[in-house]
Design a protein around this motif. Structure first.
Motif, short mmCIF file in Angstrom:
data_model
loop_
_atom_site.label_atom_id
_atom_site.label_comp_id
_atom_site.label_asym_id
_atom_site.label_seq_id
_atom_site.Cartn_x
_atom_site.Cartn_y
_atom_site.Cartn_z
N VAL A 57 -16.86 -1.73 19.11
CA VAL A 57 -16.76 -0.48 19.85
C VAL A 57 -15.82 0.45 19.10
N PRO A 58 -16.26 1.66 18.75
CA PRO A 58 -15.41 2.56 17.93
C PRO A 58 -14.28 3.20 18.74
N LEU A 59 -13.39 2.36 19.24
CA LEU A 59 -12.21 2.85 19.96
C LEU A 59 -10.97 2.25 19.32
N ALA A 60 -9.96 3.06 19.08
CA ALA A 60 -8.70 2.57 18.52
C ALA A 60 -7.99 1.67 19.52
N ALA A 61 -7.22 0.73 19.00
CA ALA A 61 -6.49 -0.20 19.88
C ALA A 61 -5.47 0.52 20.74
N THR A 62 -5.06 1.71 20.34
CA THR A 62 -4.07 2.47 21.10
C THR A 62 -4.69 3.53 22.01
N ASP A 63 -6.03 3.59 22.07
CA ASP A 63 -6.72 4.54 22.96
C ASP A 63 -6.83 3.91 24.34
N LEU A 64 -5.74 3.91 25.08
CA LEU A 64 -5.69 3.17 26.34
C LEU A 64 -6.71 3.67 27.35
N ILE A 65 -6.83 4.99 27.50
CA ILE A 65 -7.77 5.54 28.48
C ILE A 65 -9.21 5.24 28.07
N GLY A 66 -9.50 5.38 26.79
CA GLY A 66 -10.85 5.08 26.32
C GLY A 66 -11.21 3.62 26.54
N LEU A 67 -10.27 2.73 26.30
CA LEU A 67 -10.52 1.30 26.49
C LEU A 67 -10.69 0.96 27.96
N LYS A 68 -9.87 1.55 28.80
CA LYS A 68 -10.01 1.32 30.25
C LYS A 68 -11.38 1.79 30.74
N THR A 69 -11.77 2.99 30.32
CA THR A 69 -13.06 3.54 30.73
C THR A 69 -14.21 2.66 30.27
N PHE A 70 -14.13 2.17 29.04
CA PHE A 70 -15.17 1.29 28.52
C PHE A 70 -15.25 0.01 29.34
N ALA A 71 -14.10 -0.60 29.63
CA ALA A 71 -14.09 -1.84 30.40
C ALA A 71 -14.70 -1.63 31.79
N GLU A 72 -14.45 -0.49 32.38
CA GLU A 72 -15.02 -0.19 33.70
C GLU A 72 -16.53 0.02 33.60
N GLN A 73 -16.96 0.80 32.61
CA GLN A 73 -18.38 1.12 32.48
C GLN A 73 -19.23 -0.10 32.18
N GLU A 74 -18.67 -1.01 31.37
CA GLU A 74 -19.42 -2.21 30.97
C GLU A 74 -19.16 -3.40 31.87
N ALA A 75 -18.38 -3.20 32.93
CA ALA A 75 -18.05 -4.28 33.86
C ALA A 75 -17.50 -5.51 33.13
N VAL A 76 -16.54 -5.24 32.24
CA VAL A 76 -15.90 -6.32 31.48
C VAL A 76 -15.10 -7.21 32.42
N ASP A 77 -15.27 -8.52 32.30
CA ASP A 77 -14.59 -9.46 33.18
C ASP A 77 -13.16 -9.76 32.75
N LEU A 78 -12.91 -9.68 31.44
CA LEU A 78 -11.57 -9.98 30.93
C LEU A 78 -11.35 -9.24 29.62
N THR A 79 -10.21 -8.59 29.50
CA THR A 79 -9.83 -7.94 28.25
C THR A 79 -8.67 -8.70 27.62
#
Length: 422
Positions: A44-66
């Motif tokens: 996923v082309p998101l930087a490790a420090t893009d906290l909002i982008g990572l949160k949004t991705f986890a929500e959209q993809e229904a990630v069970d664990l980060t």
């Protein structure tokens, strides 16, 4: 189970590789990942420090664990953000992560908890720090207080080197805000050792102990790097020493963090100096080590997904970690010029041949894709890791595999694990 791994280095490749073997994991993502990780997970082309982008991705993809790999997002508070939004995340809160992100915080916690460590003083201004150096014995260690990508520590052998280090941190600001304070501490002599442990705020479960090679040159000479290789289990870590580390270091650290309202959930990494049989803490990290992870995880027989989930759900006491009786060795292949300047974008050859042995895994640390070609994209490029019935067998297998890999100017040390095999 959908899992998102944050980061793009060798440590994250090892995590993805291990999680990919779990029967419970149905989908793996990695942000941003690398060329090797892309063979096992969706990058996923998101930087490790893009906290909002990572949160949004986890929500959209229904990630069970980060699972958070690097320290920077933890220091920024990614675990806090995810938990506030009801997302399961493996990693400590921003306040608990201060045990790595602030050396002064860590030192104060160790002093309060009676954890064995070097004597030290902290300064915010140049003049008092230089005055303090006048009364210090050499060598002396000068550390930027904050995160400096592993470059903020100087072991000064001369008085001038010590003064230069202080001025570089506090006056010249070569480490930016990481140098708001400087920690000056006595230099401990002995043998370095790493012991990582899973912790869920109360229960602490250690992994196998490892040792790495931090210096660029043969015989542990030259400037420090992020690590040129590692091996596990480390023969230095006898049962008695492991018990002492748990009793005197890891348990007191976890208890101390809970006492200040920052219970620790994740991996606590203790970087130690063993002197006359006593473990002294050099540093704490709040995540899996690199390259230690590359040699420890291949020896873990328990499903890693089960362990990570147990930590997040505060039931680590219900999980038993089962370890292989084999040994593992990682040899890092670096770009020419590392840890200084080095080129990028160089084609890498021989990867398939190196990984042909089913007891070898080539973990990508600094790679990218250029069309269909894998190219260099960092100082530490690959971690050629092998395991076997003995440390010698694992080392020989790693070097045999590594001989297949070439890229222009590549460099690796030929003496990984030699200090315990001679």
């Amino acid at each position: 189970m959908k899992i998102l791994v944050i980061g793009g280095g060798g440590r994250e490749h090892a995590l993805v590789w291990k999680l990919a073997s779990s029967h419970r994991v149905s989908k793996l993502y990695c942000a941003p990942g690398n060329a090797g990780i892309s063979q096992l997970a969706t990058c996923v082309p998101l930087a490790a420090t893009d906290l909002i982008g990572l949160k949004t991705f986890a929500e959209q993809e229904a990630v069970d664990l980060t699972v958070v790999g690097p320290e920077a997002p933890l220091a920024l508070g990614i675990a806090d953000l995810f938990r506030e939004n009801k997302l399961k995340v493996f990693g400590p809160t921003r306040n608990a992560a201060k045990i790595e992100s602030s050396k002064a915080f860590a030192k104060n916690l160790m002093m309060r908890q009676g954890i064995p460590t070097a004597e030290a003083s902290t300064f915010e201004n140049v003049r008092p720090a230089l005055d303090y150096l006048e009364q210090c014995a050499l060598p002396i260690v000068v550390k930027a207080d904050g995160l400096a990508q592993g470059k903020g520590v100087v072991v000064a052998r001369t008085a001038q080197d010590a003064k230069d280090a202080v001025v570089n941190v506090l006056e010249r600001r070569v480490f930016g805000d990481a140098g708001n304070r400087v920690v000056i501490e006595e230099c401990l002599e002995g043998e370095e050792l790493t012991l990582m442990a899973f912790a869920d705020g109360k229960t602490v479960v250690p992994m196998l102990a490892a040792q790495d090679h931090k210096r660029i040159g043969e015989g542990d000479t030259g400037p420090n790097t992020g690590g040129m290789g590692a091996y596990a289990p480390a023969p230095l870590a006898t049962p008695a020493l492991r018990y002492a580390i748990m009793r005197d270091v890891l348990h007191p650290a976890i208890e101390g963090l809970s006492r200040v309202g920052s219970p620790f959930y994740g991996v606590l990494y203790a970087g130690l100096m063993v002197k006359d049989g006593t473990p002294y803490v050099l540093e704490f990290n709040v995540r899996f080590g690199d390259p230690e992870t590359q040699v420890v995880l291949p020896l873990l027989k328990t499903d890693l997904a089960d362990v990570l989930e147990a930590v997040v759900e505060h039931r680590l006491d219900q999980v038993h970690l089962d370890w292989s009786e084999e040994s593992s060795v990682c040899v890092v292949m670096a770009s020419g010029g590392y840890p200084g300047t080095y080129p990028s974008g160089l084609p890498i050859n021989g990867l398939l041949e190196a990984a042909a042995d089913d007891r070898v895994s080539v973990f990508h640390a600094g790679t990218a894709l250029n069309g269909q070609d894998v190219v260099t994209a960092g100082g530490r490029v690959l971690g050629v890791t092998a395991w076997g019935s003995s440390l010698r067998a694992a080392r020989d297998r790693a070097y045999d595999a590594g001989r297949h890999v070439t890229f222009e100017g590549h460099y690796f040390r030929t003496d990984i694990a030699a200090r315990v095999l001679t």
